[in-house]
Design a protein around this motif. Structure first.
Motif, mmCIF file in Angstrom:
data_model
loop_
_atom_site.group_PDB
_atom_site.id
_atom_site.type_symbol
_atom_site.label_atom_id
_atom_site.label_comp_id
_atom_site.label_asym_id
_atom_site.label_seq_id
_atom_site.Cartn_x
_atom_site.Cartn_y
_atom_site.Cartn_z
ATOM 1 N N ALA A 33 -2.882 1.883 -7.916
ATOM 2 C CA ALA A 33 -2.484 1.857 -6.245
ATOM 3 C C ALA A 33 -3.801 1.273 -5.564
ATOM 4 O O ALA A 33 -3.523 0.633 -4.561
ATOM 5 N N GLU A 34 -4.875 1.706 -6.136
ATOM 6 C CA GLU A 34 -6.202 1.304 -5.104
ATOM 7 C C GLU A 34 -6.313 -0.093 -5.446
ATOM 8 O O GLU A 34 -6.565 -1.233 -4.497
ATOM 9 N N SER A 49 2.675 1.592 -3.479
ATOM 10 C CA SER A 49 1.823 1.744 -4.635
ATOM 11 C C SER A 49 1.167 3.265 -4.465
ATOM 12 O O SER A 49 1.120 3.976 -5.482
ATOM 13 N N SER A 50 0.947 3.612 -3.318
ATOM 14 C CA SER A 50 0.387 4.885 -3.099
ATOM 15 C C SER A 50 1.628 6.170 -3.775
ATOM 16 O O SER A 50 1.260 6.914 -4.341
ATOM 17 N N ALA A 56 -3.694 -1.687 -3.289
ATOM 18 C CA ALA A 56 -4.064 -1.885 -1.774
ATOM 19 C C ALA A 56 -5.462 -2.825 -1.457
ATOM 20 O O ALA A 56 -5.447 -3.508 -0.417
ATOM 21 N N SER A 101 -4.252 1.106 5.813
ATOM 22 C CA SER A 101 -4.537 2.598 5.591
ATOM 23 C C SER A 101 -3.095 3.181 6.137
ATOM 24 O O SER A 101 -2.735 4.409 5.689
ATOM 25 N N ARG A 157 -0.898 3.632 3.237
ATOM 26 C CA ARG A 157 -1.153 4.692 2.415
ATOM 27 C C ARG A 157 -0.644 6.133 2.843
ATOM 28 O O ARG A 157 -0.057 6.758 2.160
ATOM 29 N N GLU A 158 -0.683 6.390 4.161
ATOM 30 C CA GLU A 158 -0.368 7.368 5.037
ATOM 31 C C GLU A 158 1.041 7.582 4.953
ATOM 32 O O GLU A 158 1.919 8.800 4.627
ATOM 33 N N ALA A 205 0.797 -1.260 0.067
ATOM 34 C CA ALA A 205 -0.084 -0.053 0.088
ATOM 35 C C ALA A 205 0.842 1.128 0.141
ATOM 36 O O ALA A 205 0.578 2.229 -0.583
ATOM 37 N N ALA A 206 1.886 1.139 0.771
ATOM 38 C CA ALA A 206 2.946 2.293 0.825
ATOM 39 C C ALA A 206 3.528 2.581 -0.450
ATOM 40 O O ALA A 206 3.818 3.784 -1.072
ATOM 41 N N GLN A 235 1.472 8.790 -7.080
ATOM 42 C CA GLN A 235 1.717 10.172 -6.719
ATOM 43 C C GLN A 235 3.134 10.827 -7.591
ATOM 44 O O GLN A 235 2.770 11.828 -8.169
#
Length: 267
Positions: free
Chosen positions: A243-244, A221-222, A247, A262, A265-266, A218-219, A226
């Motif tokens: 990315a979605e 891919s997010s 995740a 989550s 992602r953050e 998730a990290a 970006q």
């Protein structure tokens, strides 16, 4: 290069044999290696001697019901390796404490995801978590990069190569650094996998051998979405859809809690 990676005598002998067979087979004569190529190789190995990828881990897996309970964790010191671009460690929330309402809710969400998992979900998990010929998420991102961007590349081959190589470079750097940052956090909190909280939980694929929080996929891919949006904004929707999907594959895999995703992602 291969001999530097595999100095063992029997491996080196095999490498030499293959190289010899290639040279004596009906291929065009080999041109001398240009100076800029040898310079790149020297630069590569200089970095290998200073990036601390070979740091030894002399710690022990911490004990407790709120801690990951595996053995021989994969690369616990990777969070200390030299980054390519990131400076300083990002701060993200602590994982939900064991027994908290949030943690209980997350555990139920994992069970519900497994119960309702579809064939499409299973395909998503296998796509992003390794399959024959495409074994890691970073290679999947590189494959998808080409599929999205290939029609935009100029007809001139040299210009196309230069443009595409630049995108590949920044994507690779982004994924590498985000994974190292994820490892830094993973081995700070040592958070269990869902199956370690409840042995009845059966993930679709075997749990990887490292703590869960945060999700590195998730990290990375997010972060990839970006950075690629900054470099190729016309494809923003496609980058974030990828990315979605990545995740979501973590969400339905059974190997991660929603909080892991989550937090990734953050991060």
């Amino acid at each position: 290069i291969l001999e530097k990676f595999y100095p063992e005598a029997e491996v080196a002998a095999g490498i030499s044999k293959v190289a010899t067979e290639y040279v004596v087979s009906p291929h065009p004569a080999q041109e001398p290696v240009p100076a800029d190529v040898t310079g790149i190789i020297e630069q590569y190995f200089r970095r290998m001697t200073t990036d601390e990828h070979d740091l030894a881990w002399e710690g022990a897996v911490p004990l407790g019901s709120d801690k990951w309970s595996g053995k021989d964790p994969e690369s616990p010191r990777a969070g200390d390796w030299q980054r390519w671009a990131v400076i300083g460690g990002a701060v993200i929330p602590r994982p939900p404490s064991i027994g908290s309402d949030e943690q209980k809710k997350d555990l139920e969400a994992v069970k519900e995801s497994i119960k309702n998992r579809t064939d499409k979900d299973e395909g998503l998990v296998k796509l992003w978590h390794g399959n024959e010929g495409n074994v890691t998420a970073d290679t999947q991102w590189q494959d998808q990069l080409y599929e999205v961007i290939k029609s935009d590349l100029p007809d001139d081959k040299n210009k196309a190569d230069a443009q595409y190589a630049t995108l590949q470079k920044y994507l690779a750097i982004t994924i590498a650094d985000s994974i190292l940052e994820s490892w830094r956090v993973k081995f700070t909190f040592w958070t269990p996998r869902p199956s370690m909280y409840d042995s009845a939980i059966m993930p679709l694929l075997p749990d990887p051998n490292y703590p869960a929080y945060p999700s590195a996929l998730a990290a990375s891919s997010s972060a990839a979405a970006q950075v690629l949006t900054a470099l190729s904004p016309d494809h923003k929707a496609e980058w974030f859809e990828l990315a979605e999907n990545a995740a979501n594959s973590e969400r339905v895999s059974g190997s991660h809690m929603p909080a892991d995703v989550s937090a990734g992602r953050e991060l």
